[in-house]
Design an enzyme around this catalytic site. Structure first.
Site, PDB file in Angstrom:
ATOM      1  CG  ASP A   9      -1.740   1.216   1.251  1.00  0.00           C
ATOM      2  OD1 ASP A   9      -2.437   1.549   0.495  1.00  0.00           O
ATOM      3  OD2 ASP A   9      -1.737   2.150   2.314  1.00  0.00           O
ATOM      4  CG  ASP A  11      -2.065   8.390   1.830  1.00  0.00           C
ATOM      5  OD1 ASP A  11      -1.379   8.627   2.880  1.00  0.00           O
ATOM      6  OD2 ASP A  11      -3.021   9.128   1.347  1.00  0.00           O
ATOM      7  CG  ASP A 206      -2.412   2.496   6.427  1.00  0.00           C
ATOM      8  OD1 ASP A 206      -2.129   2.113   4.803  1.00  0.00           O
ATOM      9  OD2 ASP A 206      -2.836   3.073   6.786  1.00  0.00           O
TER      10      ASP A 206
END
Length: 256
Positions: A9, A11, A206
């Site tokens: 990922d 961001d 995240d």
């Protein structure tokens, strides 16, 4: 086990809005030094892979090939091509979504499109949502680029594409076909581009709801990094534990 490829990922994992995550840059550089294949898999449809590549270089001093970036926009295009339901489309989204769809050969149509695609648009208007709603009510196939309710940035958790998609779903009483994480569509396509199998690849992110569930739901091991969406206090109560949980990507050892 040792993983032969990484799906990562962006961001909240490699950067946080406009704020760098230094461990993210070091993680990418360690992958490059070890010549381990990786692909950034992002639900962000507002920017093209070229723009993402330039942003990584200019804002975060992270230098990668454009081919390592696979967005929900590209996955949406791949889905529509495979689906072959027609080539007329109406899109609620930004340039990173609209331009790529039109460049792929789809034709803009507002009244009777074959597809209505709804993604994140920070300048969305009521009229755009109305056009999308009416077209879906007439029978257009409703595609949601990704289900993210919020996006983590330097201001906090701001509305994501999923919030706009939920509005259109409520107005049409029609459930969308979701493309982005945690759906199988984007993960299958990303694996094809990376050239790895589910068993030898690790999904890094995240956000438990998207990144980690995309691995759990599709038989891919997962690494949750606590630098963005999912806080440390939530980890003990997650429905199904990630394969690994770390505070920082600096903590990851590639020989696991």
């Amino acid at each position: 086990m040792k993983y032969n490829g990484y799906l990562i990922d962006l961001d909240g994992t490699i950067y946080l809005g406009k704020k760098p995550i230094p461990a993210g840059k070091r993680f990418v550089e360690r992958l490059q030094k070890k010549a381990i294949p990786f692909m950034f898999v992002t639900n962000n449809t507002t920017k093209s892979p070229t723009t993402v590549q330039q942003r990584l270089a200019n804002e975060f001093d992270i230098h990668v090939e454009k081919e390592t970036i696979y967005t929900a926009s590209l996955a949406t295009i791949d889905f529509m091509k495979d689906d072959a339901n027609g080539n007329k489309v109406y899109v609620v989204g930004e340039a990173g979504l609209i331009d790529l769809i039109l460049e792929a050969g789809f034709i803009w149509e507002e009244k009777n499109p074959d597809y209505v695609v709804v993604g994140l648009d920070s300048q969305v208007t009521y009229e755009q949502l109305t056009v999308a709603t009416l077209a879906i009510q007439k029978g257009a196939k409703f595609i949601g680029t990704n289900p993210d309710k919020n996006l983590p940035n330097e201001r906090g958790l701001v509305p994501g594409a999923g919030a706009l998609i939920s509005l259109v779903e409520t107005a049409t009483q029609t459930k969308p076909i979701f493309i982005g994480k945690p759906e199988a569509i984007i993960m299958q396509k990303a694996l094809e581009h990376l050239g790895g199998t589910k068993e030898e690849v690790l999904m890094v992110g995240d956000n438990y709801e998207t990144d980690i569930c995309s691995g759990i739901n599709n038989g891919i091991d997962t690494l949750l990094v606590l630098t963005g969406f999912t806080p440390k206090v939530a980890v003990p109560t997650l429905p199904k534990a990630p394969t690994f949980v770390i505070d920082s990507l600096d903590d990851w050892k590639f020989d696991k």
